[in-house]
Enzyme design. Structure first.
Site, PDB file in Angstrom:
ATOM      1  N   ASP A  26       0.823  -1.211   0.000  1.00  0.00           N
ATOM      2  CA  ASP A  26       0.000   0.000   0.000  1.00  0.00           C
ATOM      3  C   ASP A  26       0.862   1.268   0.000  1.00  0.00           C
ATOM      4  O   ASP A  26       0.657   2.173   0.797  1.00  0.00           O
ATOM      5  CB  ASP A  26      -0.921   0.019   1.225  1.00  0.00           C
ATOM      6  CG  ASP A  26      -1.712  -1.265   1.364  1.00  0.00           C
ATOM      7  OD1 ASP A  26      -1.826  -1.778   2.495  1.00  0.00           O
ATOM      8  OD2 ASP A  26      -2.182  -1.766   0.340  1.00  0.00           O
ATOM      9  N   GLU A  69     -11.045   0.381  -4.049  1.00  0.00           N
ATOM     10  CA  GLU A  69     -10.365   0.916  -2.861  1.00  0.00           C
ATOM     11  C   GLU A  69      -9.160   1.752  -3.291  1.00  0.00           C
ATOM     12  O   GLU A  69      -8.978   2.009  -4.466  1.00  0.00           O
ATOM     13  CB  GLU A  69      -9.922  -0.241  -1.958  1.00  0.00           C
ATOM     14  CG  GLU A  69      -9.148  -1.314  -2.695  1.00  0.00           C
ATOM     15  CD  GLU A  69      -9.159  -2.665  -1.969  1.00  0.00           C
ATOM     16  OE1 GLU A  69      -9.804  -2.812  -0.915  1.00  0.00           O
ATOM     17  OE2 GLU A  69      -8.493  -3.587  -2.456  1.00  0.00           O
TER      18      GLU A  69
HETATM   19  C1  6LW Z   1      -5.593  -2.031   1.879  1.00  0.00           C
HETATM   20  C2  6LW Z   1      -6.463  -2.097   0.700  1.00  0.00           C
HETATM   21  C3  6LW Z   1      -6.105  -3.424   0.214  1.00  0.00           C
HETATM   22  O1  6LW Z   1      -6.031  -1.119   2.839  1.00  0.00           O
HETATM   23  O2  6LW Z   1      -5.814  -4.238   1.245  1.00  0.00           O
HETATM   24  O3  6LW Z   1      -6.184  -4.949  -1.337  1.00  0.00           O
HETATM   25  C4  6LW Z   1      -5.713  -3.447   2.410  1.00  0.00           C
HETATM   26  N1  6LW Z   1      -6.023  -3.713  -0.985  1.00  0.00           N
HETATM   27  O4  6LW Z   1      -6.202  -1.122  -0.290  1.00  0.00           O
HETATM   28  C5  6LW Z   1      -4.531  -3.873   3.204  1.00  0.00           C
HETATM   29  O5  6LW Z   1      -3.380  -3.853   2.420  1.00  0.00           O
END
Ligand code: 6LW
Length: 494
Positions: A14, A176
């Site tokens: 991230d 996300e």
């Molecule tokens: C992160 C989100 C994600 O907050 O997993 O798969 C979470 N993406 O963007 C933890 O890395």
């Protein structure tokens, strides 16, 4: 120059990046989950060579980690620099709290947390036109799900507007990791879709207003490796756009390396990758090699890519499980002294454990045990989480000293080998771990006698098996009423 990916090896997922005109440097943060300190912080002069300078959340008052499950805790962060002040905003996924901290000294301490009353995860900031926009993925105040946004007062964190859903993505699952950028006449909204595994991708939309309406890029996704095979680089997504000092564009993003092109397992966790980007003639953003992250890319400049091969548990590399009891740790120039407690590596707690991220497949870890008082165990571990870890340990009980290899896979705790050894305070005793793409192999050396203890497969310490967000950590640990001294512990990579 040609650089090789990943630019930051080992589990530093991230990633988010910003540039500081004052320092003429880039700064990058990554998520740390149940590990303490929280939010790893790096600096670079060229986006290729990164050096960890510390952490953002260094006080337990900044982050609640008590009892946090593995892969819970501190999720994706964002770092931004505005008006000479650095801001890091993140989410504690165990307390469901979005908060930010700030500092005017990137090499010093950060503030106490400021909570923002907007839900979701993967919070991000846009500083634009004297306003501060707070963006995350979640449900807005009218109940609509997607990328949601409100305006905040950066001094107090107070919401100045309602949270409003501004984009529903390009149709992929798990929308996300939103970030917004004001470039020319457009506001670009970049996000991840597909989930952080093999379907991961970066998608894009733009608008003439930060509130939308946002139109989807005609070329979605702008970056993914989901259709590239055979290719060990997979899971590309969760990116942040950055303009370099020469005006060029790049995306730092997460991805992972499979242990083999045909074996869909990754035990190193999600790492940091760098891809070139550009603003296209039709004012969209293109990235990578036709939307794919390659193992290497060319970047203007004649500097060289460095890589550290030796890690010796320097303070900046030390990782603890949740908030450690520092009374159980003593750090000397070339030794570490650990005092065990009742917590073991199987517990969702803070056992006596100090580790470093495993940064590459092929390595050797060594630690000489020169003092061992009391009864219990102390050793070295390849640790993914409480249900998946392997360790070679020295055990002292009423029968004297022995060396064991324990394999914990899916919670099945198996003692693979037990070997009687001499008193470690009388004979130099070294624990050895050698890793490659497929195996972790353990041994113990006492005096001139080297004893192979056995091995465990890397695939069973993979994210696919543990279903977590972290990566393997190579650590020293102690359990029970024992104090052990490890001399010159190190991890050396090929
Ligand atoms: C992160 C989100 C994600 O907050 O997993 O798969 C979470 N993406 O963007 C933890 O890395």
């Amino acid at each position: 120059m040609i650089y090789k990916n990943p630019v930051i090896k080992g589990f530093f997922p991230d990633p988010s990046v910003c540039y500081s005109e004052t320092h003429k440097k880039y700064f990058l943060v990554s998520s740390t989950f149940q590990y303490f300190p929280g939010v790893a912080l790096f600096e670079s002069g060229d986006l290729v060579n990164w050096m960890q300078i510390g952490y953002v959340l260094t006080r337990k008052e900044q982050v609640e980690l008590e009892g946090v499950n593995s892969s819970g805790g501190v999720f994706a962060p964002t770092i931004r620099c505005h008006g000479g002040r650095f801001y890091m905003v993140t989410n504690n996924n165990t307390t469901n709290r979005n908060f930010y901290v700030y500092t005017d000294d990137i090499y010093g301490k950060w503030s106490d947390p400021v909570t923002v009353d907007q839900g979701g995860i993967d919070p991000s900031f846009l500083f634009d036109g004297g306003k501060v926009y707070f963006i995350s993925n979640g449900t807005d105040d009218s109940g609509k799900e997607g990328i949601i946004q409100c305006e905040i007062d950066i001094e107090s964190g107070r919401k100045l507007t309602e949270s409003k859903c501004i984009w529903n993505g390009s149709g992929g699952r798990y929308l996300e990791s939103p970030h917004m950028y004001h470039i020319g006449e457009y506001y670009y909204l970049m996000a991840a879709e597909g989930g952080t595994e093999y379907g991961h991708m970066i998608t894009l939309a733009r608008s003439e207003s930060p509130w939308g309406p946002f139109e989807n890029s005609p070329r979605q996704p702008i970056l993914t490796n989901r259709d590239k095979a055979p290719c060990i680089i997979q899971g590309i997504g969760h990116g942040d756009l950055i303009q370099d000092k020469q005006g060029g564009w790049h995306i730092v993003c997460l991805g992972f390396r499979q242990i083999h092109p045909w074996m869909p397992y990754h035990n190193l966790g999600r790492e940091v990758f760098l891809v070139p980007a550009s603003i296209t003639g039709d004012r969209w953003i293109a990235a990578g090699n036709n939307g794919v992250c390659d193992e290497s890319f060319e970047m203007p400049g004649d500097f060289a890519q460095q890589s550290n091969k030796l890690y010796t548990f320097e303070e900046v590399d030390r990782r603890f499980l949740r908030i450690p009891d520092m009374d159980n740790y003593s750090f000397y120039d070339d030794a570490i002294r650990l005092t065990g407690c009742e917590k073991t590596l199987d517990d969702v707690a803070s056992p006596t454990f100090v580790g470093m991220h495993q940064r590459d497949f092929v390595f050797e870890m060594r630690a000489s045990v020169t003092a061992f008082e009391g009864t219990g165990e102390a050793g070295i571990t390849a640790f993914m989480c409480e249900d998946e870890h392997y360790e070679a340990a020295i055990v002292k009980d009423e029968g004297g000293f022995s060396a064991i290899l324990r394999l914990n896979i899916g919670g099945i705790k198996h003692i693979e080998n037990t070997v009687k050894i001499g008193d470690v305070s009388k004979m130099p005793t070294e624990l050895i771990l050698q890793g490659n793409n497929y195996l972790y192999s353990f041994a113990v050396r006492q005096g001139d006698i080297l004893t192979e203890l056995g091995s465990g497969k890397t695939k069973y310490l993979s994210s696919e098996v543990s279903s977590g967000f972290t990566g393997t950590v190579l650590a020293l640990y102690a359990v029970g009423n024992v104090t052990a001294q490890f001399e010159r512990p190190f991890v050396k990579y090929e």
